[in-house]
Scaffold this active site. Structure first.
Site, PDB file in Angstrom:
ATOM      1  N   LYS A   1       1.086  -1.319  -0.200  1.00 42.64           N
ATOM      2  CA  LYS A   1       0.010   0.223   0.203  1.00 42.64           C
ATOM      3  C   LYS A   1       1.224   1.506  -0.289  1.00 42.64           C
ATOM      4  O   LYS A   1       1.459   1.563   0.971  1.00 42.64           O
ATOM      5  CB  LYS A   1      -1.043  -0.416   1.497  1.00 42.64           C
ATOM      6  CG  LYS A   1      -1.847   1.192   1.162  1.00 42.64           C
ATOM      7  CD  LYS A   1      -3.350   0.658   0.697  1.00 42.64           C
ATOM      8  CE  LYS A   1      -4.123   2.074   1.207  1.00 42.64           C
ATOM      9  NZ  LYS A   1      -3.823   3.454   0.424  1.00 42.64           N
TER      10      LYS A   1
ATOM     11  N   CYS B   1      15.880  37.616  23.304  1.00 39.36           N
ATOM     12  CA  CYS B   1      16.626  38.407  23.740  1.00 39.36           C
ATOM     13  C   CYS B   1      16.188  39.930  23.852  1.00 39.36           C
ATOM     14  O   CYS B   1      16.727  41.083  24.000  1.00 39.36           O
ATOM     15  CB  CYS B   1      17.980  38.663  22.596  1.00 39.36           C
ATOM     16  SG  CYS B   1      17.092  38.741  21.382  1.00 39.36           S
TER      17      CYS B   1
ATOM     18  N   CYS C   1      14.187  36.857  14.519  1.00 35.08           N
ATOM     19  CA  CYS C   1      14.715  37.936  15.329  1.00 35.08           C
ATOM     20  C   CYS C   1      15.749  38.891  15.125  1.00 35.08           C
ATOM     21  O   CYS C   1      16.665  38.167  14.628  1.00 35.08           O
ATOM     22  CB  CYS C   1      15.272  37.189  16.715  1.00 35.08           C
ATOM     23  SG  CYS C   1      16.649  38.050  17.390  1.00 35.08           S
TER      24      CYS C   1
HETATM   25  N1  5U1 Z   1      -1.445  -1.579  -4.217  1.00 32.87           N
HETATM   26  C1  5U1 Z   1      -2.960  -1.324  -4.289  1.00 32.87           C
HETATM   27  N2  5U1 Z   1      -2.836  -0.020  -3.165  1.00 32.87           N
HETATM   28  N3  5U1 Z   1      -4.607  -0.358  -3.782  1.00 32.87           N
HETATM   29  C2  5U1 Z   1      -4.665   1.251  -3.653  1.00 32.87           C
HETATM   30  N4  5U1 Z   1      -3.699  -1.550  -4.653  1.00 32.87           N
HETATM   31  C3  5U1 Z   1      -4.961  -0.708  -4.738  1.00 32.87           C
HETATM   32  N5  5U1 Z   1      -5.915  -0.771  -4.632  1.00 32.87           N
HETATM   33  C4  5U1 Z   1      -7.141  -0.400  -4.342  1.00 32.87           C
HETATM   34  C5  5U1 Z   1      -6.872   0.945  -3.665  1.00 32.87           C
HETATM   35  C6  5U1 Z   1      -7.614   2.389  -3.074  1.00 32.87           C
HETATM   36  O1  5U1 Z   1      -8.229  -0.070  -4.545  1.00 32.87           O
HETATM   37  C7  5U1 Z   1      -8.710  -1.155  -5.090  1.00 32.87           C
HETATM   38  C8  5U1 Z   1      -8.820  -2.120  -4.893  1.00 32.87           C
HETATM   39  C9  5U1 Z   1      -9.803  -0.222  -5.786  1.00 32.87           C
END
Ligand code: 5U1
Length: 683
Positions: A123, A419, A434
């Site tokens: 993520k 100061c 300052c």
């Molecule tokens: N790796 C990954 N990050 N991410 C964020 N996959 C992924 N899929 C997302 C999001 C918001 O959304 C889908 C599942 C729709």
């Protein structure tokens, strides 16, 4: 040169086409395969050759040429783009049981007792984006926005080298929406902030803000100067090609088309497999070159994904397993002021103690007066506080519903709280200061001394916050030059200072006398002259005298130096107190090797080193400095381009990668053997 396409020699047409293919191949090797095939300098040479041909024959320029990534004219505003298929969000889980429940719901939804195959990925902490390619050509890029409508950032995305302007392969789909995240690597974030600092501009709080700020620029030429990356993880519209049967096959297909996909992904079975991936990535998170805030699990088979459907605006087939929050809520008990070494007044929120990501936070920066106003933070407010990596905690926002009736806005005082000199704020600056300077303001003296002794400046170990505070309070030390006149007698009278510690501090001060010109320039604390500018100045002028005598035109010749930095250096050097300080430091024994750096031997020129593990005598920074001074480069990760990996004890994955790629591995002794003898006295 003639512009008529008929007048273009076929050799030029052929060479331009050849160069485009070659440059695209190198880009692919770098961004998709993470395995660079040529040094940056050779890439630049090919790029310039193509630029020259296109300049001579503008009719040869095509929209997918790599030369067209420089960024066009600024936009008045971003257009709105309606996503053909909405960009959904993802459900979050935090605890192990959330993951077990997710797996159970998936099996119930699929009406199966058998283990489900999942695709595990990262993520990314960046900005979601939709890239539309038509017949292989990038035609549009849009931010997620509210999921239904985003902003058209095509002009900016075209400057991102990690994103191909044309897909690879003979039969691209008629239309494809490739979805993923734009992000900034940690190392690029650090260099961007160093550049911002040197230019006196606001630093970004974290790589995500830096990526968002760089992408949401109305002037694409600014985006072009920022190193942005992209990793794909999803799909919107697809026409004119069959959708692969699994998510992992989709990502494999993206890689074949030249779209970057992060290497950290894996197929796993059942909740146990998912949790094992989460733990594995959690252990390696800090070593990844980019920031992530969790991992993502997706049912791998596309048919099963379709069967599961959606709940409100998130698919049932996916779950983000987030790492523990590094944000927390607390109360602003007061807003104080911190006076920096250049007199900059930083408002600091004094907080009711709160645990953020495992650390108790009692102070958080509010950056500057305008930021306090923009975020409308008041004393008494309940606020969200964020800690990201090593960055100083910051106040993100306040909670309007919890604002008490007696909340008080922050008012910048007229006088410095330390100061009592007037606080001034030039109209064109974001920062109030300052006006006392270090002569009148002890806070600036302390800040200046702490900067002077810091690790990347004169590197005097043992001279910490409390000792410097005491020395300034008792007027034992006024300027940095006084440090070199300290005796055991005066040091040993300081609180909590045993004779042995005092002797160690004196030894560290003595050792610091032998330094480098770059460190010395940086240590002086000239406004807008950070470490990288100091290195450039040292390299360019080669001696302190030459730098002191340089006029504006000569300073502007230095890479990294613009009018603001040049003016600041001139102002510093024109102040008789600074001239005196430099003279006294030299008279007290501070010295370095002079002479233009070009005159020094550069035995490591053209070589790239990667450092890993703990070296027996050198710190990583020292080793990197010595390599750079000998003309070598130090990189953060191992690739085929790496000349040597220098390994110490507890070397980890970099050593393994070196072995896989056949990169020579050496120890510290071998590295020292490659350095010219003059470097040894400069460490
Ligand atoms: N790796 C990954 N990050 N991410 C964020 N996959 C992924 N899929 C997302 C999001 C918001 O959304 C889908 C599942 C729709």
């Amino acid at each position: 040169m003639p512009n008529d396409p008929l007048a273009i020699p076929s050799a030029a047409t052929e060479r331009a086409a050849q160069l485009r293919v070659e440059l695209a191949r190198h880009n692919h090797a770098y961004y998709v395969l993470d395995n660079p095939t040529i040094p940056d300098a050779d890439y630049d040479k090919l790029f310039r050759e193509l630029q020259a041909i296109e300049q001579d024959y503008p009719a040869l320029v095509s929209s997918d040429s790599p030369t067209q990534r420089v960024g066009g004219a600024p936009l008045p505003q971003f257009e709105q783009v309606r996503h053909s298929v909405p960009m959904l969000s993802i459900n979050n889980g935090f605890r192990d049981e959330d993951i077990v429940n997710f797996d159970r719901r998936v099996r119930e939804g699929l009406k199966t007792e058998a283990g489900v195959e999942y695709h595990c990925e990262l993520k990314f902490d960046g900005l979601a984006i939709n890239l539309r390619y038509e017949n292989g050509l990038l035609v549009n890029a849009a931010t997620r926005g509210d999921g239904a409508t985003g902003e058209n950032v095509t002009a900016n995305i075209r400057t991102v080298r990690a994103i191909p302007l044309r897909l690879q392969g003979d039969k691209p789909p008629a239309i494809i929406d490739i979805r993923g995240e734009v992000l900034m690597f940690k190392a690029d974030f650090a260099s961007l902030n160093a550049r911002q600092r040197d230019a006196g501009q606001r630093e970004f709080a974290n790589p995500r803000n830096a990526a968002a700020g760089s992408l949401r620029q109305l002037d694409p030429r600014i985006t072009a100067k920022r190193s942005l990356r992209f990793f794909a993880y999803g799909i919107g519209v697809l026409e004119g090609a069959a959708l692969p049967a699994s998510h992992s096959a989709l990502l494999d297909w993206y890689m074949q088309m030249g779209i970057p996909v992060a290497a950290e992904r894996r197929i796993a079975d059942g909740a146990e497999g998912l949790l094992a991936f989460y733990r594995d990535i959690g252990l390696r998170r800090a070593q990844l070159p980019y920031e992530i805030d969790g991992v993502v699990y997706k049912v791998n088979a596309v048919a099963q994904q379709a069967q599961l459907g959606f709940v409100s605006r998130a698919p049932r087939f996916a779950l983000a397993h987030k790492f523990p929050a590094e944000e927390a809520m607390t109360i602003v008990q007061d807003i104080g002021l911190q006076v920096g070494r250049t007199g900059a007044m930083t408002p600091v929120a004094r907080l009711a103690p709160v645990l953020v990501g495992g650390v108790t936070v009692t102070n958080a920066t509010l950056h500057n007066e305008d930021e306090v106003r923009r975020k409308d933070i008041q004393i008494g407010d309940t606020v969200i506080v964020r800690r990201a990596g090593d960055v100083i905690p910051e106040v993100v926002s306040f909670v309007p519903e919890l604002r008490p009736a007696d909340a008080r806005p922050f008012v910048m005082p007229a006088l410095c709280p330390v100061c009592a000199s007037p606080i001034v704020r030039p109209e064109e600056e974001a920062v109030a200061r300052c006006s006392g300077g270090w002569v009148k303001c002890p806070a600036q003296r302390k800040g200046g001394l702490l900067h002077f002794v810091s690790r990347r400046a004169m590197d005097i170990e043992g001279l910490g916050d409390q000792l410097v505070d005491q020395m300034v309070e008792r007027n034992v030390v006024t300027t940095a030059a006084d440090l070199y006149r300290l005796g055991l007698g005066s040091l040993a009278t300081m609180e909590r200072m045993a004779d042995k510690s005092a002797a160690n501090v004196l030894k560290a001060i003595e050792k610091s006398k032998s330094t480098t010109l770059a460190r010395f320039i940086y240590a002086l604390g000239i406004r807008h002259v950070g470490e990288s500018t100091a290195k450039e100045l040292a390299r360019h002028f080669g001696s302190m005298d030459a730098l002191q005598k340089a006029d504006e035109a000569q300073l502007l010749d230095v890479a990294d130096v613009g009018p603001v930095v040049a003016r600041s250096i001139l102002q510093f050097m024109a102040d008789p107190m600074n001239v005196e300080l430099i003279e006294q430091l030299r008279a007290n024994g501070v010295h370095w090797e002079e002479g233009a750096s070009g005159a020094r031997p550069k035995p490591l020129a053209g070589l790239t080193f990667v450092l890993t593990g703990t070296l027996p005598t050198l710190s990583r920074d020292d080793a990197a400095e010595q390599i750079e001074m000998a003309g070598g480069k130090v990189a953060g990760s191992v690739s085929k381009k790496t000349s040597y990996v220098v390994a110490g004890s507890d070397a980890g994955s970099k050593l393994a990668k070196a072995e896989t790629l056949g990169v020579p591995v050496i120890d510290e002794a071998a590295l020292l053997g490659m350095l010219p003898p003059s470097n040894e006295s400069e460490s």
